[in-house]
Design a protein around this motif. Structure first.
Motif, mmCIF file in Angstrom:
data_model
loop_
_atom_site.group_PDB
_atom_site.id
_atom_site.type_symbol
_atom_site.label_atom_id
_atom_site.label_comp_id
_atom_site.label_asym_id
_atom_site.label_seq_id
_atom_site.Cartn_x
_atom_site.Cartn_y
_atom_site.Cartn_z
ATOM 1 N N TRP A 43 0.836 -1.217 0.000
ATOM 2 C CA TRP A 43 0.000 0.000 0.000
ATOM 3 C C TRP A 43 0.866 1.261 0.000
ATOM 4 C CZ3 TRP A 43 -4.650 -0.793 -1.579
ATOM 5 C CH2 TRP A 43 -5.296 -2.003 -1.295
ATOM 6 N N ARG A 45 3.693 1.644 -1.538
ATOM 7 C CA ARG A 45 4.221 1.872 -2.899
ATOM 8 C C ARG A 45 3.153 2.448 -3.812
ATOM 9 N NH1 ARG A 45 6.521 -2.857 -1.970
ATOM 10 N NH2 ARG A 45 4.973 -4.071 -3.147
ATOM 11 N N ALA A 46 1.870 2.180 -3.482
ATOM 12 C CA ALA A 46 0.787 2.606 -4.375
ATOM 13 C C ALA A 46 0.164 3.929 -3.935
ATOM 14 C CB ALA A 46 -0.294 1.515 -4.401
ATOM 15 N N SER A 47 0.679 4.504 -2.835
ATOM 16 C CA SER A 47 0.014 5.708 -2.292
ATOM 17 C C SER A 47 1.062 6.615 -1.663
ATOM 18 C CB SER A 47 -0.979 5.268 -1.201
ATOM 19 O OG SER A 47 -0.262 4.802 -0.064
ATOM 20 N N VAL A 156 -5.312 0.382 -6.833
ATOM 21 C CA VAL A 156 -4.443 1.571 -6.823
ATOM 22 C C VAL A 156 -5.296 2.821 -6.955
ATOM 23 C CG1 VAL A 156 -2.547 2.757 -7.993
ATOM 24 C CG2 VAL A 156 -2.502 0.270 -7.772
ATOM 25 N N ASN A 160 -5.878 5.740 -3.915
ATOM 26 C CA ASN A 160 -5.519 7.132 -4.219
ATOM 27 C C ASN A 160 -6.740 8.049 -4.248
ATOM 28 O OD1 ASN A 160 -2.498 7.467 -4.702
ATOM 29 N ND2 ASN A 160 -2.998 5.509 -5.672
#
Ligand code: NFH
Ligand code: CA
Ligand code: ZN
Ligand code: ZN
Length: 163
Positions: A43, A45-47, A156, A160
């Motif tokens: 999470w 890495r995606a935010s 993702v 976000n």
């Protein structure tokens, strides 16, 4: 949502602390530590979120392995069935994540993959609901054959939209 006992909708900060309480006997402690850290990393890495492990028990997200009645309104059910649950963002029990220790937890071999289940639970702990898309990490049924990258585009996008 039956498995994400929601408190609020999102954390009002980007640095979120976690601490690990009771462990499982299925895996060495440092293996549990690194699988939990990796699941948060999915999470992060995606935010714009970062996760910091805290030694004390007053972290935002308390992670524990427990069985049957364990102090909240959602007792576990023994082997199989429900594998884990997590509370949505908020004070106190908010964000807390419980794994059913009547399951056999694994790092990839026989049993349920702790990394994959933890990544799903932490989605709830961050405020995400279930998805009807079988490719989404937030699909309500365990799939051992999760892709290495784990998050679908939908996941993702959703994290976000929230942070
Ligand atoms: C193997 N057993 C399952 O697939 C069960 N599903 C779970 O235990 C969910 C966690 C998985 C998706 C990691 C519960 N959940 O949504 C927690 O946030 C049942 C579908 C039987 C309920
Ligand atoms: Ca169970
Ligand atoms: Zn779930
Ligand atoms: Zn619980």
């Amino acid at each position: 949502e039956e498995y994400s006992h929601n408190q609020g909708t999102r954390w009002n900060k980007n640095v979120i602390t976690y601490s690990i309480g009771r462990y499982t006997r299925d895996l060495p402690r440092n293996t549990v530590d690194s699988l939990i850290e990796s699941a948060f990393g999915v999470w992060a890495r995606a935010s714009s979120l970062t996760f910091v492990r805290s030694p004390t028990r007053n972290a935002d997200i308390m992670v524990e392995f427990v069985t049957y009645n364990h102090g909240d309104m959602f007792p576990f059910d023994g082997p199989r069935g429900t594998l884990a649950h997590a509370f949505g963002p908020g004070l106190g029990v908010g964000g807390d994540t419980h794994f059913d220790d009547d399951e056999h937890w694994s790092a990839g071999g026989r049993g349920f993959n702790l990394f994959v289940v933890a990544a799903h639970e932490f989605g709830h702990a961050l405020g995400l609901k279930h998805s009807q898309n079988p490719d989404s990490l937030m699909y309500p049924t365990y799939k051992s054959s999760r892709p290495a990258n784990l998050l679908s585009i939908e996941d993702v996008v959703n994290i976000n939209r929230l942070y």
